[in-house]
Motif scaffolding. Structure first.
Motif, PDB file in Angstrom:
ATOM      1  N   GLY A 190       0.712  -1.131  -0.032  1.00  0.00           N
ATOM      2  CA  GLY A 190      -0.063   0.082   0.034  1.00  0.00           C
ATOM      3  C   GLY A 190       0.769   1.217  -0.005  1.00  0.00           C
ATOM      4  N   HIS A 191       2.001   1.220   0.594  1.00  0.00           N
ATOM      5  CA  HIS A 191       2.981   2.411   0.785  1.00  0.00           C
ATOM      6  C   HIS A 191       3.325   2.816  -0.829  1.00  0.00           C
ATOM      7  CE1 HIS A 191       7.347   3.671   0.740  1.00  0.00           C
ATOM      8  NE2 HIS A 191       7.661   2.764   0.135  1.00  0.00           N
ATOM      9  N   ASP A 192       3.180   4.194  -1.000  1.00  0.00           N
ATOM     10  CA  ASP A 192       3.646   4.880  -2.450  1.00  0.00           C
ATOM     11  C   ASP A 192       5.129   4.905  -2.488  1.00  0.00           C
ATOM     12  OD1 ASP A 192       1.370   5.314  -3.316  1.00  0.00           O
ATOM     13  OD2 ASP A 192       0.872   7.270  -2.563  1.00  0.00           O
ATOM     14  N   HIS A 193       5.694   4.709  -3.480  1.00  0.00           N
ATOM     15  CA  HIS A 193       6.870   4.734  -3.998  1.00  0.00           C
ATOM     16  C   HIS A 193       6.798   6.459  -4.274  1.00  0.00           C
ATOM     17  CE1 HIS A 193       8.863   1.015  -4.854  1.00  0.00           C
ATOM     18  NE2 HIS A 193       7.423   0.451  -4.790  1.00  0.00           N
ATOM     19  N   PRO A 194       8.406   7.051  -3.470  1.00  0.00           N
ATOM     20  CA  PRO A 194       8.181   8.460  -3.577  1.00  0.00           C
ATOM     21  C   PRO A 194       8.563   9.088  -4.926  1.00  0.00           C
ATOM     22  CG  PRO A 194      10.217   7.467  -2.865  1.00  0.00           C
ATOM     23  CD  PRO A 194       9.451   6.338  -3.008  1.00  0.00           C
ATOM     24  N   HIS A 195       9.225   8.162  -5.983  1.00  0.00           N
ATOM     25  CA  HIS A 195       9.557   8.916  -7.341  1.00  0.00           C
ATOM     26  C   HIS A 195       8.337   8.679  -8.107  1.00  0.00           C
ATOM     27  CE1 HIS A 195      10.919   4.758  -7.718  1.00  0.00           C
ATOM     28  NE2 HIS A 195      10.481   4.986  -9.097  1.00  0.00           N
ATOM     29  N   GLN A 196       8.103   9.589  -9.433  1.00  0.00           N
ATOM     30  CA  GLN A 196       7.121   9.480 -10.142  1.00  0.00           C
ATOM     31  C   GLN A 196       7.471   8.350 -11.208  1.00  0.00           C
ATOM     32  OE1 GLN A 196       5.521  13.360 -11.323  1.00  0.00           O
ATOM     33  NE2 GLN A 196       7.505  14.379 -10.691  1.00  0.00           N
ATOM     34  N   HIS A 197       6.185   8.047 -11.803  1.00  0.00           N
ATOM     35  CA  HIS A 197       6.201   6.689 -12.726  1.00  0.00           C
ATOM     36  C   HIS A 197       5.888   7.472 -14.317  1.00  0.00           C
ATOM     37  CE1 HIS A 197       7.272   3.895  -9.972  1.00  0.00           C
ATOM     38  NE2 HIS A 197       6.572   4.698  -8.880  1.00  0.00           N
ATOM     39  N   SER A 198       6.647   7.128 -15.278  1.00  0.00           N
ATOM     40  CA  SER A 198       5.978   7.760 -16.535  1.00  0.00           C
ATOM     41  C   SER A 198       5.267   6.365 -16.930  1.00  0.00           C
ATOM     42  CB  SER A 198       7.304   7.416 -17.388  1.00  0.00           C
ATOM     43  OG  SER A 198       8.084   6.337 -17.304  1.00  0.00           O
ATOM     44  N   ALA A 199       4.431   6.755 -17.872  1.00  0.00           N
ATOM     45  CA  ALA A 199       3.450   5.825 -18.735  1.00  0.00           C
ATOM     46  C   ALA A 199       4.236   5.153 -19.765  1.00  0.00           C
ATOM     47  CB  ALA A 199       2.512   6.466 -19.457  1.00  0.00           C
ATOM     48  N   PRO A 200       3.802   3.745 -19.854  1.00  0.00           N
ATOM     49  CA  PRO A 200       4.666   3.020 -21.002  1.00  0.00           C
ATOM     50  C   PRO A 200       4.800   3.725 -22.371  1.00  0.00           C
ATOM     51  CG  PRO A 200       3.072   1.812 -19.944  1.00  0.00           C
ATOM     52  CD  PRO A 200       2.804   3.268 -19.481  1.00  0.00           C
ATOM     53  N   GLY A 201       6.133   3.788 -22.902  1.00  0.00           N
ATOM     54  CA  GLY A 201       6.128   4.540 -24.020  1.00  0.00           C
ATOM     55  C   GLY A 201       6.699   5.833 -23.960  1.00  0.00           C
ATOM     56  N   GLU A 202       6.246   6.410 -22.794  1.00  0.00           N
ATOM     57  CA  GLU A 202       6.942   7.704 -22.460  1.00  0.00           C
ATOM     58  C   GLU A 202       8.562   7.714 -22.077  1.00  0.00           C
ATOM     59  OE1 GLU A 202       4.899   9.616 -19.446  1.00  0.00           O
ATOM     60  OE2 GLU A 202       3.101  10.205 -20.657  1.00  0.00           O
ATOM     61  N   THR A 203       9.217   8.911 -22.262  1.00  0.00           N
ATOM     62  CA  THR A 203      10.524   8.827 -21.801  1.00  0.00           C
ATOM     63  C   THR A 203      10.437   8.759 -20.122  1.00  0.00           C
ATOM     64  OG1 THR A 203      10.514  11.319 -21.474  1.00  0.00           O
ATOM     65  CG2 THR A 203      11.311  10.467 -23.630  1.00  0.00           C
ATOM     66  N   PRO A 204      11.395   8.438 -19.484  1.00  0.00           N
ATOM     67  CA  PRO A 204      11.252   8.168 -18.048  1.00  0.00           C
ATOM     68  C   PRO A 204      11.459   9.517 -17.396  1.00  0.00           C
ATOM     69  CG  PRO A 204      13.449   7.462 -18.719  1.00  0.00           C
ATOM     70  CD  PRO A 204      12.753   7.678 -20.019  1.00  0.00           C
ATOM     71  N   TYR A 205      10.837   9.645 -16.181  1.00  0.00           N
ATOM     72  CA  TYR A 205      11.007  11.037 -15.431  1.00  0.00           C
ATOM     73  C   TYR A 205      12.754  11.144 -15.210  1.00  0.00           C
ATOM     74  CZ  TYR A 205       6.169  12.087 -14.547  1.00  0.00           C
ATOM     75  OH  TYR A 205       4.893  12.251 -14.939  1.00  0.00           O
ATOM     76  N   THR A 206      13.054  12.133 -15.648  1.00  0.00           N
ATOM     77  CA  THR A 206      14.679  12.263 -15.652  1.00  0.00           C
ATOM     78  C   THR A 206      15.205  13.446 -14.850  1.00  0.00           C
ATOM     79  OG1 THR A 206      14.649  11.312 -17.970  1.00  0.00           O
ATOM     80  CG2 THR A 206      16.763  12.236 -17.221  1.00  0.00           C
ATOM     81  N   GLY A 207      16.230  12.962 -14.108  1.00  0.00           N
ATOM     82  CA  GLY A 207      16.785  14.104 -13.263  1.00  0.00           C
ATOM     83  C   GLY A 207      18.484  14.430 -13.568  1.00  0.00           C
ATOM     84  N   ILE A 208      18.891  15.381 -13.392  1.00  0.00           N
ATOM     85  CA  ILE A 208      20.448  15.298 -13.521  1.00  0.00           C
ATOM     86  C   ILE A 208      21.180  16.051 -12.145  1.00  0.00           C
ATOM     87  CG2 ILE A 208      22.384  16.476 -14.941  1.00  0.00           C
ATOM     88  CD1 ILE A 208      20.287  16.553 -17.080  1.00  0.00           C
ATOM     89  N   VAL A 209      22.096  15.424 -11.555  1.00  0.00           N
ATOM     90  CA  VAL A 209      22.741  15.741 -10.534  1.00  0.00           C
ATOM     91  C   VAL A 209      23.966  16.331 -11.114  1.00  0.00           C
ATOM     92  CG1 VAL A 209      23.925  15.200  -8.563  1.00  0.00           C
ATOM     93  CG2 VAL A 209      21.819  13.968  -8.956  1.00  0.00           C
ATOM     94  N   GLY A 210      24.295  17.742 -10.868  1.00  0.00           N
ATOM     95  CA  GLY A 210      25.526  18.394 -11.351  1.00  0.00           C
ATOM     96  C   GLY A 210      25.115  19.517 -12.434  1.00  0.00           C
ATOM     97  N   ALA A 211      24.970  20.776 -12.281  1.00  0.00           N
ATOM     98  CA  ALA A 211      24.666  21.734 -13.384  1.00  0.00           C
ATOM     99  C   ALA A 211      25.812  22.225 -13.798  1.00  0.00           C
ATOM    100  CB  ALA A 211      23.685  22.656 -12.689  1.00  0.00           C
ATOM    101  N   GLY A 212      26.936  21.589 -13.884  1.00  0.00           N
ATOM    102  CA  GLY A 212      28.301  22.098 -14.570  1.00  0.00           C
ATOM    103  C   GLY A 212      28.396  21.929 -16.207  1.00  0.00           C
TER     104      GLY A 212
END
Ligand SMILES: NC(=O)c1ccc[n+]([C@@H]2O[C@H](COP(=O)([O-])OP(=O)(O)OC[C@H]3O[C@@H](n4cnc5c(N)ncnc54)[C@H](OP(=O)(O)O)[C@@H]3O)[C@@H](O)[C@H]2O)c1
Length: 352
Positions: free
Chosen positions: A49-71
């Motif tokens: 029943g517990h929710d995963h914290p990260h978001q989930h993309s729908a099938p066929g969509e690009t995954p929710y993407t994050g970048i560490v480091g704004a260099g």
């Protein structure tokens, strides 16, 4: 048969790995999750029943993407992906100015200070931080099942990310063969560039499609070859700049400023590259080393020692390689090659 504890350390570890692999292959779970539960990390089990914290993309969509480091790499990659229709949902940078620049260039990216806060949000985590920082950063991050983490280093393998792994997570690498000196120039350079990727088949497929979005081509390197591949890239980018700097230093002795040197020697460089592409590297070699002109070599070494001593080692190293190449292609007799090498050795000893 001896028990594991009786075998010498290495053999015991190998035996244990083989046995665990056999158990896994037989589909036996030694640490089963109770019905109605799932696992986070190595040893955390939660009710379904517990929710995963990260978001989930729908099938066929690009995954929710994050970048560490704004260099240099993080920002250019973020802008390029976002413009190519691969949204970037989050960025983590400790620096307020870089965070602001990133979010002003990448629509929809939420800014975070802490990498772990970004991990709570996305499915694909891209670490674009200096090589030396990657292992430490990865060991401080806790991933969740269904997530993948990649880094952009050419020098390190994907395995340095292993400390962040949990059950059901994947790790990989995405190394673009691009020189990130300027954001817009780097974005343009993705077109036609090569990206070395690592990861299991599912992640590699995703990373290949990410490279394609950027107009680049993904390659998978043979195991153990990444360091050599990257060293060649460092010679082609930074090494070539060191060579250009030496050329400009000598140009200055001849009265040219940097722009003048680039204007004069640039076409020669481009012509040489064109010759190498058309004829092959060996056949494209020209100059005193191919002719056995020892007098010219002596004059060069003397003027370098007098006016540009910082260029002497680089010239000598290149000349040695040119002598080898000339000999290999049959345009330099072995005794002339030896005499030229001796001239270089003498000049270097005199300069010491
Ligand atoms: N530059 C290139 O041409 C090139 C080409 C291909 C691949 N790469 C690879 O891409 C990666 C990033 O290179 P880069 O040139 O983008 O480096 P960079 O410009 O120096 O940027 C590094 C980023 O990492 C962040 N960072 C630095 N130390 C950190 C730490 N201790 N903890 C968390 N974040 C930290 C920086 O600080 P803030 O958190 O303060 O923003 C910055 O945002 C490296 O693995 C490099 O080998 C580089």
């Amino acid at each position: 048969m001896k028990a594991w504890g009786d075998l010498p350390g290495e053999a015991a570890a190998r035996k244990r790995t083989e046995t665990e692999a056999a158990i896994k292959a037989a589909g036996i779970d030694l640490d089963p999750v109770p019905p109605g539960h799932h696992r986070h990390g190595v040893d955390e089990v939660h009710p379904d029943g517990h929710d995963h914290p990260h978001q989930h993309s729908a099938p066929g969509e690009t995954p929710y993407t994050g970048i560490v480091g704004a260099g240099a790499v993080g920002t250019a990659l973020g802008v390029a992906l976002s413009r190519a229709g691969w949204p970037i949902h989050a960025v983590a940078s400790r620096d307020e100015g870089r965070r602001h620049r990133f979010t002003s260039l990448v629509e929809g990216a939420r800014p975070f200070v802490e990498p772990q806060a970004l991990v709570e949000e996305v499915e694909l985590i891209i670490l674009a931080v200096p090589d030396d920082v990657i292992p430490t950063l990865a060991s401080g991050i806790r991933m969740y099942g269904g997530q993948a983490m990649i880094h952009t280093s050419g020098a390190l393998g994907a395995e340095v990310l292993a400390p962040a792994m949990a059950a059901g997570t994947q790790i990989g690498a995405f190394h673009p063969l691009v020189a990130f000196a300027d954001t817009e120039r780097a974005i343009a350079a993705f077109h036609g560039a090569t990206v070395a990727i690592e990861g299991d088949d599912q992640l590699a497929t995703l990373l290949s499609s990410m490279a394609e979005r950027l107009g680049a081509t993904a390659v998978r390197l043979a195991p153990g070859s990444k360091a050599a591949y990257h060293a060649a890239a460092v010679l082609a980018a930074g090494g070539f700049i060191a060579l250009l700097d030496a050329i400009a230093e000598l140009g200055a002795v001849a009265g040219l400023d940097e722009a003048g040197s680039l204007a004069i020697y640039g076409p020669l460089i481009e012509g040489t590259l064109g010759n190498a592409r058309a004829l092959g590297i060996r056949a494209a070699l020209t100059g005193p080393m191919t002719r056995g002109d020892i007098g010219t070599l002596e004059a060069h070494l003397a003027t370098l020692a007098a006016h540009a001593p910082g260029v002497l080692d680089l010239y000598a190293a290149a000349a040695r390689r040119e002598i080898d190449l000339a000999q290999e292609r049959g345009s330099l007799a072995p005794e002339t090659a030896s005499a030229m090498t001796a001239t270089i050795v003498t000049a270097l000893a005199r300069a010491d």
